[in-house]
Scaffold this active site. Sequence first.
Site, PDB file in Angstrom:
ATOM      1  N   LYS A  26       0.965 -14.044  -7.314  1.00  0.00           N
ATOM      2  CA  LYS A  26      -0.304 -14.440  -7.629  1.00  0.00           C
ATOM      3  C   LYS A  26      -0.558 -15.187  -9.050  1.00  0.00           C
ATOM      4  O   LYS A  26       0.030 -14.956  -9.945  1.00  0.00           O
ATOM      5  CB  LYS A  26      -1.114 -12.862  -7.895  1.00  0.00           C
ATOM      6  CG  LYS A  26      -2.476 -12.858  -7.228  1.00  0.00           C
ATOM      7  CD  LYS A  26      -2.827 -11.477  -7.189  1.00  0.00           C
ATOM      8  CE  LYS A  26      -4.303 -11.310  -6.605  1.00  0.00           C
ATOM      9  NZ  LYS A  26      -4.494 -11.542  -5.282  1.00  0.00           N
ATOM     10  N   SER A  75      -6.019 -15.808 -10.794  1.00  0.00           N
ATOM     11  CA  SER A  75      -6.331 -14.933  -9.490  1.00  0.00           C
ATOM     12  C   SER A  75      -6.429 -13.382  -9.947  1.00  0.00           C
ATOM     13  O   SER A  75      -7.021 -12.637  -9.577  1.00  0.00           O
ATOM     14  CB  SER A  75      -5.291 -15.356  -8.333  1.00  0.00           C
ATOM     15  OG  SER A  75      -5.572 -14.253  -7.161  1.00  0.00           O
ATOM     16  N   LYS A 101      -9.209 -10.724  -9.921  1.00  0.00           N
ATOM     17  CA  LYS A 101      -9.224  -9.567  -9.372  1.00  0.00           C
ATOM     18  C   LYS A 101      -9.542  -8.321 -10.294  1.00  0.00           C
ATOM     19  O   LYS A 101     -10.326  -7.511 -10.280  1.00  0.00           O
ATOM     20  CB  LYS A 101      -7.984  -9.152  -8.744  1.00  0.00           C
ATOM     21  CG  LYS A 101      -7.976  -8.039  -7.785  1.00  0.00           C
ATOM     22  CD  LYS A 101      -6.704  -8.303  -6.907  1.00  0.00           C
ATOM     23  CE  LYS A 101      -6.795  -7.125  -5.776  1.00  0.00           C
ATOM     24  NZ  LYS A 101      -5.899  -7.496  -4.637  1.00  0.00           N
ATOM     25  N   ARG A 160     -13.283  -8.391 -10.565  1.00  0.00           N
ATOM     26  CA  ARG A 160     -13.959  -7.697  -9.337  1.00  0.00           C
ATOM     27  C   ARG A 160     -13.892  -6.582  -9.341  1.00  0.00           C
ATOM     28  O   ARG A 160     -14.859  -5.892  -9.129  1.00  0.00           O
ATOM     29  CB  ARG A 160     -13.252  -8.717  -8.318  1.00  0.00           C
ATOM     30  CG  ARG A 160     -14.034  -8.674  -7.017  1.00  0.00           C
ATOM     31  CD  ARG A 160     -13.313  -9.607  -5.992  1.00  0.00           C
ATOM     32  NE  ARG A 160     -12.065  -8.813  -5.551  1.00  0.00           N
ATOM     33  CZ  ARG A 160     -11.011  -9.351  -5.235  1.00  0.00           C
ATOM     34  NH1 ARG A 160     -10.755 -10.787  -5.312  1.00  0.00           N
ATOM     35  NH2 ARG A 160      -9.872  -9.063  -4.670  1.00  0.00           N
ATOM     36  N   ARG A 212       4.527 -12.580   3.119  1.00  0.00           N
ATOM     37  CA  ARG A 212       3.814 -12.600   4.497  1.00  0.00           C
ATOM     38  C   ARG A 212       4.947 -12.996   5.806  1.00  0.00           C
ATOM     39  O   ARG A 212       5.568 -13.807   5.593  1.00  0.00           O
ATOM     40  CB  ARG A 212       2.656 -13.519   4.522  1.00  0.00           C
ATOM     41  CG  ARG A 212       1.833 -13.326   5.775  1.00  0.00           C
ATOM     42  CD  ARG A 212       0.517 -14.367   5.613  1.00  0.00           C
ATOM     43  NE  ARG A 212      -0.358 -13.712   4.675  1.00  0.00           N
ATOM     44  CZ  ARG A 212      -1.147 -14.441   3.972  1.00  0.00           C
ATOM     45  NH1 ARG A 212      -1.336 -15.945   4.234  1.00  0.00           N
ATOM     46  NH2 ARG A 212      -2.229 -14.266   3.278  1.00  0.00           N
ATOM     47  N   LYS A 253     -10.212  -4.215  10.231  1.00  0.00           N
ATOM     48  CA  LYS A 253     -11.220  -4.308   9.388  1.00  0.00           C
ATOM     49  C   LYS A 253     -12.714  -4.832  10.085  1.00  0.00           C
ATOM     50  O   LYS A 253     -12.801  -5.489  11.235  1.00  0.00           O
ATOM     51  CB  LYS A 253     -11.269  -5.351   8.095  1.00  0.00           C
ATOM     52  CG  LYS A 253     -10.135  -4.865   7.237  1.00  0.00           C
ATOM     53  CD  LYS A 253      -9.945  -5.827   6.242  1.00  0.00           C
ATOM     54  CE  LYS A 253     -10.715  -5.498   5.163  1.00  0.00           C
ATOM     55  NZ  LYS A 253     -10.472  -6.300   3.631  1.00  0.00           N
ATOM     56  N   GLU A 273       3.797  -6.504  -2.120  1.00  0.00           N
ATOM     57  CA  GLU A 273       2.818  -6.344  -0.939  1.00  0.00           C
ATOM     58  C   GLU A 273       3.280  -6.930   0.190  1.00  0.00           C
ATOM     59  O   GLU A 273       3.610  -8.288  -0.018  1.00  0.00           O
ATOM     60  CB  GLU A 273       1.368  -6.903  -1.360  1.00  0.00           C
ATOM     61  CG  GLU A 273       0.642  -6.672  -0.287  1.00  0.00           C
ATOM     62  CD  GLU A 273      -0.778  -7.223  -0.069  1.00  0.00           C
ATOM     63  OE1 GLU A 273      -1.943  -6.469  -0.140  1.00  0.00           O
ATOM     64  OE2 GLU A 273      -0.777  -8.420  -0.034  1.00  0.00           O
TER      65      GLU A 273
HETATM   66  P1  0O2 Z   1      -5.349 -13.305  -1.944  1.00  0.00           P
HETATM   67  O1  0O2 Z   1      -5.704 -14.620  -2.309  1.00  0.00           O
HETATM   68  O2  0O2 Z   1      -4.565 -13.262  -0.576  1.00  0.00           O
HETATM   69  O3  0O2 Z   1      -4.175 -12.811  -2.568  1.00  0.00           O
HETATM   70  P2  0O2 Z   1      -6.174  -3.871  -3.186  1.00  0.00           P
HETATM   71  O4  0O2 Z   1      -5.223  -5.175  -3.389  1.00  0.00           O
HETATM   72  O5  0O2 Z   1      -5.646  -2.746  -2.517  1.00  0.00           O
HETATM   73  O6  0O2 Z   1      -6.417  -3.617  -4.714  1.00  0.00           O
HETATM   74  P3  0O2 Z   1      -7.766  -4.797  -1.274  1.00  0.00           P
HETATM   75  O7  0O2 Z   1      -8.511  -6.268  -1.042  1.00  0.00           O
HETATM   76  O8  0O2 Z   1      -8.573  -3.683  -0.743  1.00  0.00           O
HETATM   77  O9  0O2 Z   1      -7.466  -4.667  -2.551  1.00  0.00           O
HETATM   78  O10 0O2 Z   1      -6.625  -4.827  -0.388  1.00  0.00           O
HETATM   79  P4  0O2 Z   1      -6.076  -5.157   0.983  1.00  0.00           P
HETATM   80  O11 0O2 Z   1      -7.304  -4.594   1.825  1.00  0.00           O
HETATM   81  O12 0O2 Z   1      -4.928  -4.362   1.194  1.00  0.00           O
HETATM   82  O13 0O2 Z   1      -6.147  -6.579   1.157  1.00  0.00           O
HETATM   83  C1  0O2 Z   1      -5.187  -7.473   0.398  1.00  0.00           C
HETATM   84  C2  0O2 Z   1      -5.179  -8.652   0.941  1.00  0.00           C
HETATM   85  O14 0O2 Z   1      -5.057  -8.869   2.294  1.00  0.00           O
HETATM   86  C3  0O2 Z   1      -5.964  -9.863   0.201  1.00  0.00           C
HETATM   87  O15 0O2 Z   1      -5.653 -10.393  -1.046  1.00  0.00           O
HETATM   88  C4  0O2 Z   1      -6.019 -10.845   1.505  1.00  0.00           C
HETATM   89  O16 0O2 Z   1      -4.498 -11.604   1.374  1.00  0.00           O
HETATM   90  C5  0O2 Z   1      -5.892 -10.026   2.630  1.00  0.00           C
HETATM   91  N1  0O2 Z   1      -6.837  -9.682   3.272  1.00  0.00           N
HETATM   92  C6  0O2 Z   1      -7.523  -8.730   3.354  1.00  0.00           C
HETATM   93  N2  0O2 Z   1      -8.842  -8.423   4.007  1.00  0.00           N
HETATM   94  C7  0O2 Z   1      -8.772  -9.682   4.544  1.00  0.00           C
HETATM   95  C8  0O2 Z   1      -9.646 -10.270   5.277  1.00  0.00           C
HETATM   96  O17 0O2 Z   1     -10.814  -9.823   5.779  1.00  0.00           O
HETATM   97  N3  0O2 Z   1      -9.595 -11.560   5.736  1.00  0.00           N
HETATM   98  C9  0O2 Z   1      -8.526 -12.274   5.235  1.00  0.00           C
HETATM   99  N4  0O2 Z   1      -8.202 -13.713   5.841  1.00  0.00           N
HETATM  100  N5  0O2 Z   1      -7.471 -11.607   4.478  1.00  0.00           N
HETATM  101  C10 0O2 Z   1      -7.804 -10.398   4.164  1.00  0.00           C
HETATM  102  P5  0O2 Z   1      -6.826 -10.951  -1.999  1.00  0.00           P
HETATM  103  O18 0O2 Z   1      -6.336 -10.350  -3.252  1.00  0.00           O
HETATM  104  O19 0O2 Z   1      -7.970 -10.486  -1.386  1.00  0.00           O
HETATM  105  O20 0O2 Z   1      -6.458 -12.390  -1.856  1.00  0.00           O
END
Ligand code: 0O2
Length: 249
Positions: free
Chosen positions: A61, A65, A69, A72, A93, A128, A155
Amino acid sequence: MIEPVRENLVMFKKMRDELTRFSVVYKFALDEMNTKINILKEEFKYIHDYSPIEHVSSRLKTPESILNKLQRKNLDMSLKTIKKNIQDIAGIRITCAFASDIYTISEMISRQKDVEVLEIKDYVKNPKPNGYRSLHLIVTVPVFLSDREEKVPVELQIRTIAMDFWASLEHKIYYKYDKTIPERLSKELMEAAQSAAALDEKMENIHNEIKVIKEFSSLDSSDENVLLNQYKDNKSAITAFLTHFDTEN
Ligand code: 0O2
């Protein structure tokens, strides 16, 4: 440049540099985890005729970013808070062909002695509301430094190619519309998620049928005839059993 703006920029640069230094241990954790996943991938390539791992990508990250977070989540901007609350600084991933592979991969990684599973979010069994499907695991791996050992969180997002295709499109749309997707597009995305789930189910069924055919072709011809007759006589019961057997294993 106006003085307060310059001061803020200097502060921001200092913070970004500190975060970059802080993130190094997460890069080592990514290296450790990537090695584990590559070993599994190579093992499947050389020993088995099929690999559940199609593609692997990883990312750290960015400092920006991480700061977003924190904002947020309404958290204060300290390294201690980041360490405690942001567990996806190191992210991997894994994409696979079939939905059942997701759990095969998750189990292979989770049962390794030095891997500790901190959290599992199963958006495959419980998608979701927007249709997002993926299995998320937060695990720790030990990183051995010159003066200490650190258990660092990583993760893991594990999903099928269809789930991944949907997620990357949704991600692009989400940012294009500045995080508020118009209702018409949300509905279409939901329908696309349902089509992707139906495709995954169909591919899984075909994969299961091929497995049965392969089992048959590996038998000698006398066994094959006996089994073929048994299969013909009990086709529906055997198919039902195999479907049940696969989901439970
Ligand atoms: P990025 O840019 O990918 O790093 P937490 O991390 O537990 O504090 P959260 O968001 O509740 O917060 O965790 P969750 O649900 O495990 O989601 C973590 C990551 O999953 C996100 O990271 C996204 O990469 C992916 N993700 C979750 N929900 C969605 C969705 O609805 N659509 C898409 N396309 N990806 C999703 P970040 O930090 O949001 O972003």
